[in-house]
Motif scaffolding. Structure first.
Motif, PDB file in Angstrom:
ATOM      1  N   ARG A  39       0.836  -1.208   0.000  1.00 35.49           N
ATOM      2  CA  ARG A  39       0.000   0.000   0.000  1.00 35.49           C
ATOM      3  C   ARG A  39       0.867   1.254   0.000  1.00 35.49           C
ATOM      4  O   ARG A  39       1.852   1.330   0.741  1.00 35.49           O
ATOM      5  CB  ARG A  39      -0.915  -0.020   1.222  1.00 35.49           C
ATOM      6  CG  ARG A  39      -1.917   1.116   1.262  1.00 35.49           C
ATOM      7  CD  ARG A  39      -2.963   0.866   2.320  1.00 35.49           C
ATOM      8  NE  ARG A  39      -3.951   1.911   2.381  1.00 35.49           N
ATOM      9  CZ  ARG A  39      -5.074   1.837   3.076  1.00 35.49           C
ATOM     10  NH1 ARG A  39      -5.338   0.757   3.803  1.00 35.49           N
ATOM     11  NH2 ARG A  39      -5.935   2.832   3.070  1.00 35.49           N
ATOM     12  N   GLN A  40       0.503   2.228  -0.829  1.00 38.91           N
ATOM     13  CA  GLN A  40       1.204   3.501  -0.909  1.00 38.91           C
ATOM     14  C   GLN A  40       0.459   4.565  -0.105  1.00 38.91           C
ATOM     15  O   GLN A  40      -0.773   4.502   0.032  1.00 38.91           O
ATOM     16  CB  GLN A  40       1.331   3.937  -2.364  1.00 38.91           C
ATOM     17  CG  GLN A  40       2.074   2.935  -3.246  1.00 38.91           C
ATOM     18  CD  GLN A  40       3.474   2.654  -2.736  1.00 38.91           C
ATOM     19  OE1 GLN A  40       4.270   3.576  -2.549  1.00 38.91           O
ATOM     20  NE2 GLN A  40       3.780   1.380  -2.499  1.00 38.91           N
ATOM     21  N   PRO A  41       1.195   5.562   0.423  1.00 39.39           N
ATOM     22  CA  PRO A  41       0.563   6.555   1.309  1.00 39.39           C
ATOM     23  C   PRO A  41      -0.607   7.299   0.672  1.00 39.39           C
ATOM     24  O   PRO A  41      -1.545   7.682   1.380  1.00 39.39           O
ATOM     25  CB  PRO A  41       1.722   7.517   1.627  1.00 39.39           C
ATOM     26  CG  PRO A  41       2.961   6.708   1.439  1.00 39.39           C
ATOM     27  CD  PRO A  41       2.658   5.759   0.330  1.00 39.39           C
ATOM     28  N   ASP A  42      -0.552   7.515  -0.633  1.00 46.15           N
ATOM     29  CA  ASP A  42      -1.615   8.297  -1.276  1.00 46.15           C
ATOM     30  C   ASP A  42      -2.762   7.445  -1.785  1.00 46.15           C
ATOM     31  O   ASP A  42      -3.696   7.964  -2.399  1.00 46.15           O
ATOM     32  CB  ASP A  42      -1.031   9.132  -2.422  1.00 46.15           C
ATOM     33  CG  ASP A  42      -0.358   8.274  -3.486  1.00 46.15           C
ATOM     34  OD1 ASP A  42       0.099   7.169  -3.148  1.00 46.15           O
ATOM     35  OD2 ASP A  42      -0.298   8.703  -4.651  1.00 46.15           O
ATOM     36  N   TRP A  43      -2.722   6.135  -1.548  1.00 40.84           N
ATOM     37  CA  TRP A  43      -3.798   5.261  -1.996  1.00 40.84           C
ATOM     38  C   TRP A  43      -4.875   5.141  -0.922  1.00 40.84           C
ATOM     39  O   TRP A  43      -4.578   4.937   0.263  1.00 40.84           O
ATOM     40  CB  TRP A  43      -3.269   3.862  -2.285  1.00 40.84           C
ATOM     41  CG  TRP A  43      -2.420   3.738  -3.509  1.00 40.84           C
ATOM     42  CD1 TRP A  43      -2.155   4.699  -4.436  1.00 40.84           C
ATOM     43  CD2 TRP A  43      -1.732   2.553  -3.938  1.00 40.84           C
ATOM     44  NE1 TRP A  43      -1.343   4.201  -5.414  1.00 40.84           N
ATOM     45  CE2 TRP A  43      -1.069   2.882  -5.142  1.00 40.84           C
ATOM     46  CE3 TRP A  43      -1.614   1.264  -3.433  1.00 40.84           C
ATOM     47  CZ2 TRP A  43      -0.291   1.964  -5.837  1.00 40.84           C
ATOM     48  CZ3 TRP A  43      -0.855   0.347  -4.131  1.00 40.84           C
ATOM     49  CH2 TRP A  43      -0.198   0.681  -5.318  1.00 40.84           C
ATOM     50  N   SER A  44      -6.123   5.211  -1.351  1.00 42.12           N
ATOM     51  CA  SER A  44      -7.222   4.857  -0.456  1.00 42.12           C
ATOM     52  C   SER A  44      -7.242   3.347  -0.278  1.00 42.12           C
ATOM     53  O   SER A  44      -6.537   2.604  -0.970  1.00 42.12           O
ATOM     54  CB  SER A  44      -8.550   5.321  -1.055  1.00 42.12           C
ATOM     55  OG  SER A  44      -8.829   4.585  -2.239  1.00 42.12           O
ATOM     56  N   GLU A  45      -8.083   2.895   0.637  1.00 39.13           N
ATOM     57  CA  GLU A  45      -8.212   1.456   0.845  1.00 39.13           C
ATOM     58  C   GLU A  45      -8.695   0.764  -0.431  1.00 39.13           C
ATOM     59  O   GLU A  45      -8.213  -0.309  -0.802  1.00 39.13           O
ATOM     60  CB  GLU A  45      -9.174   1.185   2.001  1.00 39.13           C
ATOM     61  CG  GLU A  45      -9.230  -0.272   2.430  1.00 39.13           C
ATOM     62  CD  GLU A  45     -10.094  -0.489   3.655  1.00 39.13           C
ATOM     63  OE1 GLU A  45      -9.863  -1.476   4.360  1.00 39.13           O
ATOM     64  OE2 GLU A  45     -11.012   0.334   3.900  1.00 39.13           O
ATOM     65  N   MET A  46      -9.649   1.386  -1.126  1.00 39.44           N
ATOM     66  CA  MET A  46     -10.160   0.802  -2.359  1.00 39.44           C
ATOM     67  C   MET A  46      -9.066   0.725  -3.423  1.00 39.44           C
ATOM     68  O   MET A  46      -8.912  -0.317  -4.095  1.00 39.44           O
ATOM     69  CB  MET A  46     -11.347   1.615  -2.885  1.00 39.44           C
ATOM     70  CG  MET A  46     -11.895   1.120  -4.226  1.00 39.44           C
ATOM     71  SD  MET A  46     -12.604  -0.556  -4.169  1.00 39.44           S
ATOM     72  CE  MET A  46     -14.241  -0.192  -3.506  1.00 39.44           C
ATOM     73  N   GLU A  47      -8.298   1.790  -3.601  1.00 41.67           N
ATOM     74  CA  GLU A  47      -7.244   1.755  -4.616  1.00 41.67           C
ATOM     75  C   GLU A  47      -6.206   0.690  -4.291  1.00 41.67           C
ATOM     76  O   GLU A  47      -5.747  -0.033  -5.183  1.00 41.67           O
ATOM     77  CB  GLU A  47      -6.566   3.114  -4.769  1.00 41.67           C
ATOM     78  CG  GLU A  47      -5.472   3.084  -5.830  1.00 41.67           C
ATOM     79  CD  GLU A  47      -5.020   4.448  -6.302  1.00 41.67           C
ATOM     80  OE1 GLU A  47      -4.117   4.488  -7.170  1.00 41.67           O
ATOM     81  OE2 GLU A  47      -5.555   5.460  -5.823  1.00 41.67           O
ATOM     82  N   TYR A  48      -5.832   0.590  -3.018  1.00 41.17           N
ATOM     83  CA  TYR A  48      -4.876  -0.439  -2.611  1.00 41.17           C
ATOM     84  C   TYR A  48      -5.383  -1.829  -2.974  1.00 41.17           C
ATOM     85  O   TYR A  48      -4.662  -2.648  -3.557  1.00 41.17           O
ATOM     86  CB  TYR A  48      -4.611  -0.327  -1.111  1.00 41.17           C
ATOM     87  CG  TYR A  48      -3.970  -1.538  -0.487  1.00 41.17           C
ATOM     88  CD1 TYR A  48      -2.772  -2.049  -0.975  1.00 41.17           C
ATOM     89  CD2 TYR A  48      -4.557  -2.167   0.612  1.00 41.17           C
ATOM     90  CE1 TYR A  48      -2.170  -3.167  -0.387  1.00 41.17           C
ATOM     91  CE2 TYR A  48      -3.966  -3.272   1.199  1.00 41.17           C
ATOM     92  CZ  TYR A  48      -2.777  -3.766   0.697  1.00 41.17           C
ATOM     93  OH  TYR A  48      -2.196  -4.865   1.278  1.00 41.17           O
ATOM     94  N   MET A  49      -6.631  -2.107  -2.652  1.00 32.57           N
ATOM     95  CA  MET A  49      -7.170  -3.439  -2.926  1.00 32.57           C
ATOM     96  C   MET A  49      -7.266  -3.702  -4.431  1.00 32.57           C
ATOM     97  O   MET A  49      -6.941  -4.799  -4.904  1.00 32.57           O
ATOM     98  CB  MET A  49      -8.536  -3.600  -2.258  1.00 32.57           C
ATOM     99  CG  MET A  49      -8.446  -3.704  -0.743  1.00 32.57           C
ATOM    100  SD  MET A  49     -10.060  -4.012   0.019  1.00 32.57           S
ATOM    101  CE  MET A  49      -9.566  -4.209   1.742  1.00 32.57           C
TER     102      MET A  49
END
Length: 430
Positions: free
Chosen positions: A209-219
């Motif tokens: 996971r990257q700091p600028d990603w939301s939970e949805m983007e990470y998944m």
């Protein structure tokens, strides 16, 4: 033989000698015809590959629209299509967002290529059928029983209105597998009594996971490691081998007895390995196992057992003493004229789809893929819960994985938590 015959010849039934299954002709290119326009929904690596495979299937085929939730996926896909195929997609036909699938469907295409993470497949199939579009749908077609039953309902509607649907379970259109299946179905290893199916390989890719990603983007960017998006690797990848087993056995198991676990995965909520025994109504049993861990012995086995011998479904028959009794006659490298040449199955499936459309002989292998998907889900649920799971339970299950609405923020109801079976062991008294 038209495309309908190609798929019909792949089904198994008990036949007398005079009714033996014959290998159908497989076209190396779809017949010419009016331009057919396809829209790609899901522009990652597999989606981009499917678009190229479609363009390679015959003349007068076009990719005219792209849809994805990420701009970089669209950009990479456009660049690949331009570099490898000289195809340029207009800006106005590139759609971004969770609703991009509908915009692709509404853009004037004849065919949709459904290549997103499989969680989204049921909704996309339903929308495509409602819009009367022909469909290529990558495997698997769902991650849960609710989604699988939805695809089955959509497929029946598609059949009623003359639409064609082709699935990404490539072995059923691969000539060496088809010839092996033909020989097994015609009794060359006797009556089928079971199967042993393995897919052991290295770990899949993952993204931290990257700091600028939301939970949805990470998944979404790490989708192969989340069950709600991929169905776990028993469903997302092992489906190829289990589908081969289902094709040969031509029966639905009545029960799955599964187990599995996790030792090495570093993200997501999935297992590293599965082992499932499928039990059938006649007492037959099939063992299926898959592992994704680096540094272990890798092996792929698709063994179909008969009363007279066994088959390696990829192209060899043996007697029970291990003697080879038949082997697929693969031509020498460079021999493009041999009748035993095996066309790239990733292209062959699109050849079959285009042929069906242009000949007016609709085809659909959707029900077979629904069944294979459900059988993998049946095994996964058994392994996740430590409980035997019946086919009846799966067909009546209301299990739905993932959120019902999609936004780039939190993903309610989904935890990055590994399934743990059973109850805690208690210390002995005294």
């Amino acid at each position: 033989m038209g495309a309908a015959g190609i798929l019909a010849a792949c089904s198994t039934s008990e036949k007398s000698k005079k009714d033996e299954i014959e290998l159908p002709e497989l076209l190396e290119q779809a017949p010419d015809g009016a331009v057919l326009k396809a829209g790609l929904i899901g522009c990652g690596g597999r989606g981009t590959g499917a678009a190229i495979n479609f363009l390679d299937a015959g003349p007068n085929l076009q990719i005219t629209a792209l849809g994805d939730v990420f701009q970089d996926k669209i950009d990479n896909c456009r660049e690949t299509l331009k570099t490898e195929k000289g195809v340029e997609i207009a800006d106005e036909n590139c759609f971004i967002g969770f609703d991009s699938y509908q915009k692709v469907i509404d853009s004037g295409v004849d065919i949709v290529l459904l290549c997103t993470p499989p969680h989204f497949r049921p909704v996309h199939v339903e929308a495509a059928v409602n819009a009367r579009k022909h469909i290529f749908m990558e495997k698997p077609i769902a991650v849960d029983p609710v989604g699988a039953r939805s695809v089955l309902a959509s497929a029946k509607k598609a059949e009623a209105i003359g639409l064609s649907i082709i699935s990404g379970t490539i072995r059923r259109v691969q000539k060496d597998y088809m010839e092996t299946h033909r020989r097994v179905a015609n009794g060359e290893i006797g009556e089928i009594v079971g199967a042993n199916i393995l897919r052991n390989g290295g770990a899949l890719w993952y993204r931290n996971r990257q700091p600028d990603w939301s939970e949805m983007e990470y998944m979404l960017r790490n989708w192969v490691n989340f069950c709600w998006l991929s169905g776990d690797h028993i469903t997302e990848q092992f489906i190829h081998e289990i589908d081969v087993m289902n094709w040969h056995l031509d029966k639905i198991p009545v029960k799955a007895i599964g187990w599995g676990g996790r030792q090495r995965r570093v993200t997501g909520d999935q297992y590293d390995f599965f082992s499932v025994e499928y039990v059938y109504d006649n007492g037959m049993r099939a063992h299926c196992a898959a592992r994704q861990i680096n540094g272990c012995t890798n092996r792929k086995v698709q063994q179909i057992n008969g009363t007279k011998g066994y088959a390696d479904a990829a192209g060899t028959l043996y007697d029970w003493e291990g003697n080879e009794i038949w082997k697929y006659p693969h031509p020498e490298d460079g021999d493009t004229e041999s009748p035993w040449k095996v066309t790239n199955p990733y292209v062959q499936e699109h050849i079959n789809l285009v042929t069906a459309i242009r000949t007016g002989e609709p085809v659909s292998d959707a029900e077979a893929q629904v069944n294979s998907t459900l059988i993998t889900i049946m095994g996964r649920i058994s392994a996740y819960t430590g409980k035997d799971v019946s086919w009846e339970e799966i067909m009546n299950s209301d299990l739905y994985l993932g959120p019902k609405t999609y936004t780039f923020g939190p993903v309610p109801g989904v935890e990055e938590k590994i399934p743990v079976v059973g109850v805690d062991n208690k210390p002995a008294n005294g």
